[in-house]
Design a protein around this motif. Structure first.
Motif, short mmCIF file in Angstrom:
data_model
loop_
_atom_site.label_atom_id
_atom_site.label_comp_id
_atom_site.label_asym_id
_atom_site.label_seq_id
_atom_site.Cartn_x
_atom_site.Cartn_y
_atom_site.Cartn_z
N ARG A 128 91.77 60.45 -99.63
CA ARG A 128 91.43 61.65 -98.86
C ARG A 128 91.75 61.48 -97.37
O ARG A 128 92.04 62.45 -96.68
N ALA A 129 91.68 60.24 -96.88
CA ALA A 129 91.92 60.00 -95.46
C ALA A 129 93.40 59.99 -95.11
O ALA A 129 93.75 59.94 -93.93
N ALA A 130 94.26 60.05 -96.10
CA ALA A 130 95.70 60.07 -95.83
C ALA A 130 96.10 61.35 -95.11
O ALA A 130 95.41 62.36 -95.15
N ALA A 131 97.22 61.31 -94.42
CA ALA A 131 97.74 62.48 -93.74
C ALA A 131 98.07 63.57 -94.75
O ALA A 131 98.48 63.28 -95.88
N PRO A 132 97.90 64.85 -94.38
CA PRO A 132 98.22 65.94 -95.31
C PRO A 132 99.63 65.86 -95.88
O PRO A 132 99.85 66.19 -97.05
N SER A 133 100.60 65.42 -95.09
CA SER A 133 101.97 65.33 -95.59
C SER A 133 102.08 64.35 -96.74
O SER A 133 102.84 64.56 -97.68
N GLU A 134 101.30 63.25 -96.69
CA GLU A 134 101.32 62.28 -97.78
C GLU A 134 100.65 62.84 -99.03
O GLU A 134 101.09 62.57 -100.16
N LYS A 135 99.60 63.62 -98.85
CA LYS A 135 98.84 64.13 -99.99
C LYS A 135 99.51 65.31 -100.68
O LYS A 135 99.42 65.47 -101.89
N TYR A 136 100.16 66.17 -99.89
CA TYR A 136 100.58 67.46 -100.44
C TYR A 136 102.08 67.65 -100.58
O TYR A 136 102.53 68.43 -101.41
N TYR A 191 106.85 69.23 -91.74
CA TYR A 191 105.97 70.13 -91.00
C TYR A 191 105.00 69.32 -90.16
O TYR A 191 104.69 68.17 -90.47
N ALA A 192 104.49 69.93 -89.10
CA ALA A 192 103.48 69.27 -88.29
C ALA A 192 102.21 69.06 -89.11
O ALA A 192 101.84 69.90 -89.93
N GLU A 193 101.54 67.93 -88.88
CA GLU A 193 100.27 67.67 -89.56
C GLU A 193 99.21 68.64 -89.06
O GLU A 193 99.36 69.26 -88.00
N PHE A 194 98.12 68.77 -89.81
CA PHE A 194 96.99 69.58 -89.36
C PHE A 194 95.71 68.81 -89.59
O PHE A 194 95.65 67.91 -90.43
N SER A 195 94.68 69.13 -88.82
CA SER A 195 93.43 68.38 -88.87
C SER A 195 92.41 69.07 -89.76
O SER A 195 92.62 70.19 -90.23
N GLY A 196 91.30 68.40 -89.99
CA GLY A 196 90.21 68.98 -90.78
C GLY A 196 90.36 68.81 -92.27
O GLY A 196 89.64 69.45 -93.04
N ASP A 197 91.27 67.93 -92.71
CA ASP A 197 91.56 67.80 -94.13
C ASP A 197 91.07 66.47 -94.71
O ASP A 197 91.48 66.08 -95.79
N ASN A 198 90.16 65.79 -94.00
CA ASN A 198 89.77 64.45 -94.43
C ASN A 198 88.27 64.32 -94.70
O ASN A 198 87.73 63.21 -94.72
N ARG A 199 87.59 65.42 -94.93
CA ARG A 199 86.16 65.36 -95.22
C ARG A 199 85.92 64.88 -96.65
O ARG A 199 86.71 65.18 -97.55
N ASP A 200 84.80 64.19 -96.85
CA ASP A 200 84.44 63.84 -98.21
C ASP A 200 83.82 65.07 -98.89
O ASP A 200 83.62 66.11 -98.26
N GLN A 201 83.52 64.95 -100.17
CA GLN A 201 83.10 66.11 -100.96
C GLN A 201 81.85 66.78 -100.42
O GLN A 201 81.79 68.01 -100.28
N ARG A 202 80.84 65.98 -100.07
CA ARG A 202 79.58 66.56 -99.62
C ARG A 202 79.71 67.20 -98.25
O ARG A 202 79.18 68.29 -98.01
N SER A 203 80.41 66.53 -97.33
CA SER A 203 80.54 67.11 -96.00
C SER A 203 81.44 68.35 -96.03
O SER A 203 81.22 69.30 -95.27
N TRP A 204 82.45 68.36 -96.92
CA TRP A 204 83.30 69.54 -97.04
C TRP A 204 82.49 70.73 -97.56
O TRP A 204 82.63 71.85 -97.07
#
Length: 246
Positions: free
Chosen positions: A46-54, A60-73
């Protein structure tokens, strides 16, 4: 916080939790595609950069806010959703995108935020969607969790509307790593009455705004990334200028 008004669009660059309290109530719909914080079952993934995950690339430029765990999300989603319920009129629509991993969590969060959950809309990305490898079923769909703020009046201009939207992703049209096709967003606008004011707390490259403004309706968008805010502003300026020439 940065604010820009372009035609019927009011755009903010800032954190959604800081911008929402400054807005004036009266919206008719919340239609948005928040960061999924998906792409893995464990902390490291989950902590990987969005480009690696998706995408597997960095086109494309990376974006933030995509590294929360399940409960915090889940907590974060119920928080911002709860803030939006104070900004919409009774009977307003809510349509929130999700992937398969976060679908169960989002259906809980939307109800925790005070929205009456009414169902799912399936976005079928067709067989053009990428598959992990040959032994897998293809990850061919994403989902829209939809509901309303309380009672939903009968639509006076059509419906019922399709619960499955079939539209492939065209990479040439994408201005954001996880951008949704404008034609998908057009389908989601169909239940809205003419003159609607749509709120998108996670505007990205403004895929929601384009069909809203094409209808002659009003749009308010929020985007955290300065990079994507600038892209959204340029895209909306172009759309408004083209519409004025028609």
């Amino acid at each position: 916080m940065q604010k820009q008004i372009i035609g019927n669009a009011t755009l903010y660059c800032g954190d959604v939790l800081e911008v929402l309290p400054t807005l004036t109530p009266g919206f008719d719909a919340v239609i948005t595609d928040p960061p999924y914080s998906s792409g893995g079952l464990h902390k490291g993934q989950r902590a990987a950069a969005p480009s690696e995950k998706y995408t597997g690339n960095n086109n494309y430029a990376e974006f933030s806010g995509d590294n929360r765990d399940q409960r915090s999300w889940a907590f974060w989603c119920s928080h911002w959703l709860g803030m939006t319920t104070r900004l919409v009129r009774p009977g307003a629509y809510f349509m929130i995108f999700s992937d398969w991993r976060q679908l169960p969590t989002l259906t809980d969060a939307i109800q925790a935020g005070g929205v009456l959950w009414r169902g799912l809309i399936v976005w079928d990305k067709t067989l053009s969607s990428r598959a992990p490898h040959t032994g897998y079923f293809r990850h061919q769909a994403e989902y829209v969790v939809w509901g309303s703020l309380g009672k939903l009046d009968q639509c006076q201009h059509g419906g019922p509307f399709p619960g499955v939207i079939v539209e492939r992703v065209n990479p040439a049209e994408k201005l954001h790593m996880t951008a949704k096709p404008v034609r998908v967003m057009e389908q989601l606008m169909k239940p809205l009455a003419p003159g609607a004011h749509v709120l998108d707390p996670f505007m990205g490259s403004a895929s929601t705004a384009i069909p809203v403004l094409a209808r002659g309706d009003s749009f308010t968008g929020i985007e955290l990334s300065q990079h994507y805010f600038d892209i959204a502003c340029a895209r909306i300026e172009k759309a408004v200028a083209e519409q004025a020439q028609v």
